[in-house]
Write an enzyme that holds these catalytic residues in place. Structure first.
Site, PDB file in Angstrom:
ATOM      1  N   TYR A  18       0.833  -1.198   0.000  1.00  0.00           N
ATOM      2  CA  TYR A  18       0.000   0.000   0.000  1.00  0.00           C
ATOM      3  C   TYR A  18       0.867   1.246   0.000  1.00  0.00           C
ATOM      4  O   TYR A  18       2.080   1.183   0.234  1.00  0.00           O
ATOM      5  CB  TYR A  18      -0.968   0.014   1.190  1.00  0.00           C
ATOM      6  CG  TYR A  18      -0.319   0.328   2.515  1.00  0.00           C
ATOM      7  CD1 TYR A  18      -0.209   1.656   2.963  1.00  0.00           C
ATOM      8  CD2 TYR A  18       0.196  -0.678   3.316  1.00  0.00           C
ATOM      9  CE1 TYR A  18       0.395   1.948   4.170  1.00  0.00           C
ATOM     10  CE2 TYR A  18       0.808  -0.399   4.524  1.00  0.00           C
ATOM     11  CZ  TYR A  18       0.903   0.926   4.950  1.00  0.00           C
ATOM     12  OH  TYR A  18       1.505   1.222   6.144  1.00  0.00           O
ATOM     13  N   CYS A  19       0.174   2.359  -0.259  1.00  0.00           N
ATOM     14  CA  CYS A  19       0.886   3.610  -0.477  1.00  0.00           C
ATOM     15  C   CYS A  19       0.034   4.772   0.055  1.00  0.00           C
ATOM     16  O   CYS A  19      -0.667   4.613   1.031  1.00  0.00           O
ATOM     17  CB  CYS A  19       1.147   3.728  -1.971  1.00  0.00           C
ATOM     18  SG  CYS A  19       2.264   5.038  -2.365  1.00  0.00           S
ATOM     19  N   ARG A  20       0.110   5.919  -0.616  1.00  0.00           N
ATOM     20  CA  ARG A  20      -0.568   7.120  -0.128  1.00  0.00           C
ATOM     21  C   ARG A  20      -2.063   7.163  -0.407  1.00  0.00           C
ATOM     22  O   ARG A  20      -2.794   7.870   0.265  1.00  0.00           O
ATOM     23  CB  ARG A  20       0.039   8.363  -0.798  1.00  0.00           C
ATOM     24  CG  ARG A  20       1.485   8.565  -0.457  1.00  0.00           C
ATOM     25  CD  ARG A  20       1.997   9.841  -1.081  1.00  0.00           C
ATOM     26  NE  ARG A  20       3.389  10.073  -0.676  1.00  0.00           N
ATOM     27  CZ  ARG A  20       4.404  10.107  -1.517  1.00  0.00           C
ATOM     28  NH1 ARG A  20       4.183   9.936  -2.820  1.00  0.00           N
ATOM     29  NH2 ARG A  20       5.618  10.323  -1.091  1.00  0.00           N
ATOM     30  N   CYS A  71      -1.881   5.677  -6.023  1.00  0.00           N
ATOM     31  CA  CYS A  71      -0.463   5.915  -5.843  1.00  0.00           C
ATOM     32  C   CYS A  71       0.315   4.889  -6.650  1.00  0.00           C
ATOM     33  O   CYS A  71       0.220   3.684  -6.431  1.00  0.00           O
ATOM     34  CB  CYS A  71      -0.103   5.826  -4.355  1.00  0.00           C
ATOM     35  SG  CYS A  71       1.596   6.245  -4.069  1.00  0.00           S
ATOM     36  N   GLY A 115      -5.199   3.841   0.512  1.00  0.00           N
ATOM     37  CA  GLY A 115      -3.923   4.027   1.194  1.00  0.00           C
ATOM     38  C   GLY A 115      -4.139   4.175   2.685  1.00  0.00           C
ATOM     39  O   GLY A 115      -5.203   3.857   3.202  1.00  0.00           O
TER      40      GLY A 115
END
Lengths: 223, 223
Positions: A177-179, A183, A206
């Site tokens: 996962y990310c922002r 993302c 995110g």
DNA sequence: CTTGTATTCAATTACTTCATTGAATACTTG
DNA sequence: CAAGTATTCAATGAAGTAATTGAATACAAG
């Protein structure tokens, strides 16, 4: 004040908030701030805007009530005003994705080609993590990880992924996962991991969306 | 396309939607459309804008994906693109109310003076209506009522309230509703009814918010 | 086919927004 | 106290927005 006058003033105020979100750079700044508070200088660097320009955009966001700030020495730190701002951003994104063909085409042409699989819903990931059958991978920069991350998440920024594959068990699924939901870092991470033979998926959303669902968030650097 | 290029284009697209909401008149048009589809001429009349100006604003909303339209003879009818637009408007309103002191002051000075009581939550009203212990009063214009209203609601536009008090049982509580949480008509109705000795309250939100909670909606003119 | 109605379009004017630039302000360090 | 750092401010020019006005377009009615 007449009824008409009142209504017009009210809608004008609501429009102030919308207008503040009416520029791509300010939306990007809001996404960065959704990961945790940042200084002007940090935001300028991560967004690629000049410091003066960043400051101007932040002032507008401040006046619209979308962010707040605090001073620490010479630095000014900005943060989102509340979780409801994350909700507003999510709502805006969803409307755009659903009703603007340019948006769905952009996402399809750039992201879906990297990962056509459905992302893993947050509550499902929480369940899998509690059962210990998944490795949660956070591919954001360390300072964003430190500000807040999914419980038990491993932080390997994308640029360092290839050099740290040994930190990921090969016999377990990996969810990155990310922002936020678009993302690119999470998409790239999944792409790379699959090339290396890992069973890799993406989280749906995110860290801010996870928190908005009321799910637990850890803080600090991993021991 | 580079990652930075993609991100910037995506945020720019999201900003298009926000920018479309960045004008008080367009937000008002969206609130009118939240009650049901309307023609350009009707929207111009109810909003007080010129037809040409209304058309321009609607075109912008159309391009932003917030509304859709259909032609019927010489008339063009506009409607919201989906319930998610109502959600977005609600989210925008909530953020503005919570983080803009100008907004809470405006609401306090103009609305709370009319009705300081907490509005009745939608699910609570549904329960009371099912028990038959409340009269639900819709104070919007008849065409908005016809487009959709709360089950069992009586339609008495505010201007006709005094002349139709006999339609309201005196031994029952009355809950009035309108276009949205800050629609003055509901506040005025409650004020008038209390002056006449009725036990009157307001619904928390309007017809669009009710529908957004997945609650039942009737259509057509009451028999 | 002409006239009327509904809507959209294009041009204009005035205003607002945006990025840049250089200056101003506030705080820190030596 | 001077120099350095971080941030904000103000002015500028270019680009975009908004309301108005008159024209253009599309459909309906007689």
């Amino acid at each position: 004040m007449s009824t008409t006058g009142f209504k017009q003033q009210l809608f004008q105020q609501f429009a102030r908030v919308a207008k503040a979100m009416g520029h791509g750079s300010r939306l990007e700044l809001l996404e960065f701030l959704a990961q945790g508070e940042r200084s002007v200088d940090q935001l300028a660097k991560v967004s690629g805007l000049s410091v003066a320009n960043t400051s101007q955009h932040l002032r507008l966001l401040l006046q619209a009530g979308l962010v707040t700030n605090r001073k620490a020495g010479q630095k000014v730190y900005y943060r989102l005003s509340g979780e409801d701002v994350v909700g507003l951003l999510a709502s805006l994104r969803q409307v755009a994705e659903r009703h603007l063909s340019d948006v769905s085409r952009l996402i399809n042409d750039y992201l879906s080609v990297k990962d056509e699989l459905q992302p893993v819903p947050a509550t499902e990931l929480l369940e899998m993590a509690r059962e210990g059958i998944v490795t949660v991978l956070d591919v954001r920069p360390p300072e964003e990880y430190a500000a807040g991350h999914l419980p038990g998440a491993v932080n390997i920024p994308l640029a360092e992924l290839e050099a740290h594959l040994d930190q990921l068990p090969e016999d377990q699924a990996v969810v990155a996962y990310c922002r936020g939901p678009h993302c690119v870092l999470a998409f790239d991470a999944v792409e790379q991991l699959r090339q290396k033979g890992f069973n890799a998926r993406r989280l749906d959303g995110g860290l801010p969306e996870w928190r908005l669902e009321g799910l637990p968030v850890e803080q600090g650097i991993r021991s």
